[in-house]
Design an enzyme around this catalytic site. Sequence first.
Site, short mmCIF file in Angstrom:
data_model
loop_
_atom_site.label_atom_id
_atom_site.label_comp_id
_atom_site.label_asym_id
_atom_site.label_seq_id
_atom_site.Cartn_x
_atom_site.Cartn_y
_atom_site.Cartn_z
N ASP A 38 48.89 41.10 36.64
CA ASP A 38 49.14 41.17 35.20
C ASP A 38 49.16 42.63 34.75
O ASP A 38 48.53 43.49 35.37
CB ASP A 38 48.04 40.44 34.43
CG ASP A 38 48.08 38.94 34.65
OD1 ASP A 38 49.18 38.41 34.92
OD2 ASP A 38 47.02 38.29 34.55
N TYR A 65 38.85 40.87 44.38
CA TYR A 65 38.91 41.47 43.06
C TYR A 65 37.52 41.95 42.62
O TYR A 65 36.48 41.44 43.09
CB TYR A 65 39.39 40.45 42.02
CG TYR A 65 40.77 39.91 42.25
CD1 TYR A 65 41.88 40.49 41.64
CD2 TYR A 65 40.98 38.79 43.06
CE1 TYR A 65 43.16 39.99 41.84
CE2 TYR A 65 42.26 38.28 43.28
CZ TYR A 65 43.34 38.89 42.66
OH TYR A 65 44.60 38.39 42.87
N ASP A 79 42.07 36.69 28.41
CA ASP A 79 41.66 38.08 28.61
C ASP A 79 41.71 38.78 27.25
O ASP A 79 42.06 38.17 26.23
CB ASP A 79 42.53 38.79 29.65
CG ASP A 79 44.00 38.89 29.26
OD1 ASP A 79 44.34 38.63 28.08
OD2 ASP A 79 44.82 39.22 30.13
N ARG A 175 41.35 35.15 35.52
CA ARG A 175 41.22 34.82 34.09
C ARG A 175 40.68 33.41 33.90
O ARG A 175 39.91 33.14 32.99
CB ARG A 175 42.57 34.97 33.38
CG ARG A 175 42.97 36.41 33.11
CD ARG A 175 44.24 36.47 32.30
NE ARG A 175 45.42 36.12 33.09
CZ ARG A 175 46.52 35.57 32.59
NH1 ARG A 175 46.58 35.25 31.31
NH2 ARG A 175 47.55 35.30 33.36
#
Length: 298
Positions: A38, A65, A79, A175
């Site tokens: 993203d 991540y 988010d 997310r």
Amino acid sequence: MQGFLNLNKPLQMTSHDCVAKLRRLLRIKKIGHAGTLDPAAVGVLPVAIGKATRLLQFLRDDKAYRATIRLGVQTTTDDLEGEIISQIAVNNLSLETIQDILNQSFIGKIQQIPPNYSAIQIGGKRLYDLARKGEEINVPAREVNIYKIEILDWRPADYPEIDISISCGPGTYIRSIARDLGSALKVGGTLAHLTRTESSGFEITESVTFEKIEESLNQGNFQLISPAKVLSHLAAITLAETPARRWCQGQKIVEFEGENNNFPVQVYNENSTLLGIGKIEVRENGPVLIPEVVLEAN
């Protein structure tokens, strides 16, 4: 020019933007990437250059991540890029409670609903396009695999934040983890920051920025990562001159040495040149090596 690039994607650039910029810098059109990030996320974006784009399908699919989740806040996009749906002060959460819920509900194979604002297609249309039009979306849950979640930091406040590291399989939306953790805690949650630290065997410690790429190009020492290194997780077969030439012409090879239970496999010639990717089929008269992707004429 043929090989891979471990790009450290900057903030507010789409993965497509990154490819477009690389095309201008490298003056080559054939560029692709694995694992979309993203715009609000940063970190590892594996990029293939030239003929190596045909090898993207054979990369490892594991990812890792580092994420910051803000609790007490819900947004339309899961988010901080989206509009706030709800916001409540959180004063009674403990780190132990969060750890227990993570262990109970977010490790292993889990069912996850992707965010409404994502690139997944429903009925041939991207979810983010449907969401922007205000259309009602019924996104089916899908199975993802979370290998490990580790809490790195916890900052109590009215809207507390927790830093976690996540190792997971393909298709996992961080997310959604932020959203679902907030839901499980009954306070709401959203993703505040995301860095991809690993993807398809590429690590952030070895990634390069656009600034570094431009510097290397100006100094004349720009180099790509070899496909052989990126595909080192696959078994390899070396063919002698004649069968290598036939294989590069699209012919199946019957007489070859090697394991008969690995697919896909790297195929090399005796000069250690990667010729491409082969598929092994076990037949009555023995294993047959079939060309899947041929990179080199021989």
